[in-house]
Design a protein around this motif. Sequence first.
Motif, PDB file in Angstrom:
ATOM      1  N   THR A 178       0.817  -1.216   0.000  1.00 58.53           N
ATOM      2  CA  THR A 178       0.000   0.000   0.000  1.00 58.53           C
ATOM      3  C   THR A 178       0.851   1.266   0.000  1.00 58.53           C
ATOM      4  O   THR A 178       0.761   2.074  -0.915  1.00 58.53           O
ATOM      5  N   ILE A 179       1.681   1.435   1.010  1.00 58.11           N
ATOM      6  CA  ILE A 179       2.475   2.668   1.098  1.00 58.11           C
ATOM      7  C   ILE A 179       3.925   2.463   0.682  1.00 58.11           C
ATOM      8  O   ILE A 179       4.676   3.423   0.542  1.00 58.11           O
ATOM      9  N   GLY A 180       4.319   1.213   0.447  1.00 56.83           N
ATOM     10  CA  GLY A 180       5.708   0.895   0.129  1.00 56.83           C
ATOM     11  C   GLY A 180       6.270   1.585  -1.098  1.00 56.83           C
ATOM     12  O   GLY A 180       7.347   2.182  -1.033  1.00 56.83           O
ATOM     13  N   PRO A 181       5.583   1.521  -2.241  1.00 52.88           N
ATOM     14  CA  PRO A 181       6.157   2.160  -3.437  1.00 52.88           C
ATOM     15  C   PRO A 181       6.386   3.664  -3.265  1.00 52.88           C
ATOM     16  O   PRO A 181       7.451   4.179  -3.619  1.00 52.88           O
ATOM     17  N   ALA A 182       5.407   4.357  -2.710  1.00 51.83           N
ATOM     18  CA  ALA A 182       5.565   5.804  -2.517  1.00 51.83           C
ATOM     19  C   ALA A 182       6.683   6.090  -1.517  1.00 51.83           C
ATOM     20  O   ALA A 182       7.471   7.030  -1.708  1.00 51.83           O
ATOM     21  N   PHE A 183       6.776   5.287  -0.484  1.00 47.50           N
ATOM     22  CA  PHE A 183       7.814   5.479   0.524  1.00 47.50           C
ATOM     23  C   PHE A 183       9.204   5.260  -0.062  1.00 47.50           C
ATOM     24  O   PHE A 183      10.123   6.049   0.173  1.00 47.50           O
ATOM     25  N   MET A 184       9.371   4.206  -0.847  1.00 46.36           N
ATOM     26  CA  MET A 184      10.686   3.920  -1.410  1.00 46.36           C
ATOM     27  C   MET A 184      11.098   4.964  -2.453  1.00 46.36           C
ATOM     28  O   MET A 184      12.251   5.406  -2.467  1.00 46.36           O
ATOM     29  N   VAL A 185      10.169   5.377  -3.297  1.00 46.55           N
ATOM     30  CA  VAL A 185      10.476   6.417  -4.294  1.00 46.55           C
ATOM     31  C   VAL A 185      10.809   7.730  -3.591  1.00 46.55           C
ATOM     32  O   VAL A 185      11.780   8.411  -3.937  1.00 46.55           O
ATOM     33  N   GLY A 186      10.022   8.079  -2.588  1.00 43.88           N
ATOM     34  CA  GLY A 186      10.279   9.305  -1.829  1.00 43.88           C
ATOM     35  C   GLY A 186      11.610   9.261  -1.107  1.00 43.88           C
ATOM     36  O   GLY A 186      12.341  10.264  -1.059  1.00 43.88           O
ATOM     37  N   SER A 187      11.948   8.107  -0.550  1.00 42.35           N
ATOM     38  CA  SER A 187      13.238   7.967   0.137  1.00 42.35           C
ATOM     39  C   SER A 187      14.392   8.134  -0.830  1.00 42.35           C
ATOM     40  O   SER A 187      15.393   8.789  -0.513  1.00 42.35           O
ATOM     41  N   LEU A 188      14.265   7.560  -2.011  1.00 43.89           N
ATOM     42  CA  LEU A 188      15.324   7.681  -3.011  1.00 43.89           C
ATOM     43  C   LEU A 188      15.468   9.129  -3.488  1.00 43.89           C
ATOM     44  O   LEU A 188      16.586   9.636  -3.631  1.00 43.89           O
ATOM     45  N   ILE A 189      14.358   9.807  -3.694  1.00 41.44           N
ATOM     46  CA  ILE A 189      14.403  11.220  -4.107  1.00 41.44           C
ATOM     47  C   ILE A 189      15.043  12.071  -3.011  1.00 41.44           C
ATOM     48  O   ILE A 189      15.932  12.883  -3.287  1.00 41.44           O
ATOM     49  N   CYS A 190      14.606  11.875  -1.773  1.00 34.62           N
ATOM     50  CA  CYS A 190      15.170  12.653  -0.651  1.00 34.62           C
ATOM     51  C   CYS A 190      16.644  12.343  -0.457  1.00 34.62           C
ATOM     52  O   CYS A 190      17.438  13.246  -0.145  1.00 34.62           O
ATOM     53  N   ALA A 191      17.039  11.072  -0.651  1.00 38.05           N
ATOM     54  CA  ALA A 191      18.443  10.698  -0.507  1.00 38.05           C
ATOM     55  C   ALA A 191      19.303  11.402  -1.556  1.00 38.05           C
ATOM     56  O   ALA A 191      20.383  11.920  -1.234  1.00 38.05           O
ATOM     57  N   CYS A 192      18.834  11.425  -2.777  1.00 42.06           N
ATOM     58  CA  CYS A 192      19.595  12.091  -3.849  1.00 42.06           C
ATOM     59  C   CYS A 192      19.693  13.593  -3.619  1.00 42.06           C
ATOM     60  O   CYS A 192      20.764  14.189  -3.790  1.00 42.06           O
ATOM     61  N   ILE A 193      18.594  14.193  -3.212  1.00 44.39           N
ATOM     62  CA  ILE A 193      18.599  15.635  -2.949  1.00 44.39           C
ATOM     63  C   ILE A 193      19.520  15.969  -1.779  1.00 44.39           C
ATOM     64  O   ILE A 193      20.313  16.920  -1.849  1.00 44.39           O
TER      65      ILE A 193
END
Length: 170
Positions: A127-142
């Motif tokens: 349910t929330i996994g895909p959004a969480f992982m994509v958001g984590s990757l974006i925040c990590a890169c930024i």
Amino acid sequence: MAKKTIQRFLPDHNKIKEQKSLKIFGNLLHDANLWHLNRRSARGAFSVGLFFAFIPVPFQMVLAAALAIPFRVNLPLSIALVWITNPLTMPPIFYCSYLVGVFALGQELQPFHFEPTWAWLSESISTIGPAFMVGSLICACIAAVIGFFGIDYLWRRSVNKAWEARNQAE
């Protein structure tokens, strides 16, 4: 100034070399560049450490060390920066990562209530996994990019101020 400030907070390199979790790297830890602190090694270490601080995986310190070694950036600084996400800061940081992922994927917020059970975890992955992982990757890169250029700017500014003070003293 920046170098002295950073060195005050860094752990002793001998204590880091003795950590059991880092023994897997063997003789690679004897490279002097991993322990030297200069502008290049500091900005790289900030990038590596901040990147893995925002990635929600176990053994973040080992992963930061694994990336710091081939890039030959300051190992203690890379490992220390991972602890930005600690048990106190992890919930708000990861919730913000989830919000970023929801925005990036164009999804709606999913209502959830955290429960420390395997059933909740397996249900949440879908349910929330895909959004969480994509958001984590974006925040990590930024965070990695901001850390890289931020410490580079602060380091250069510190050196310029030292030179100006030296020239005015003459």
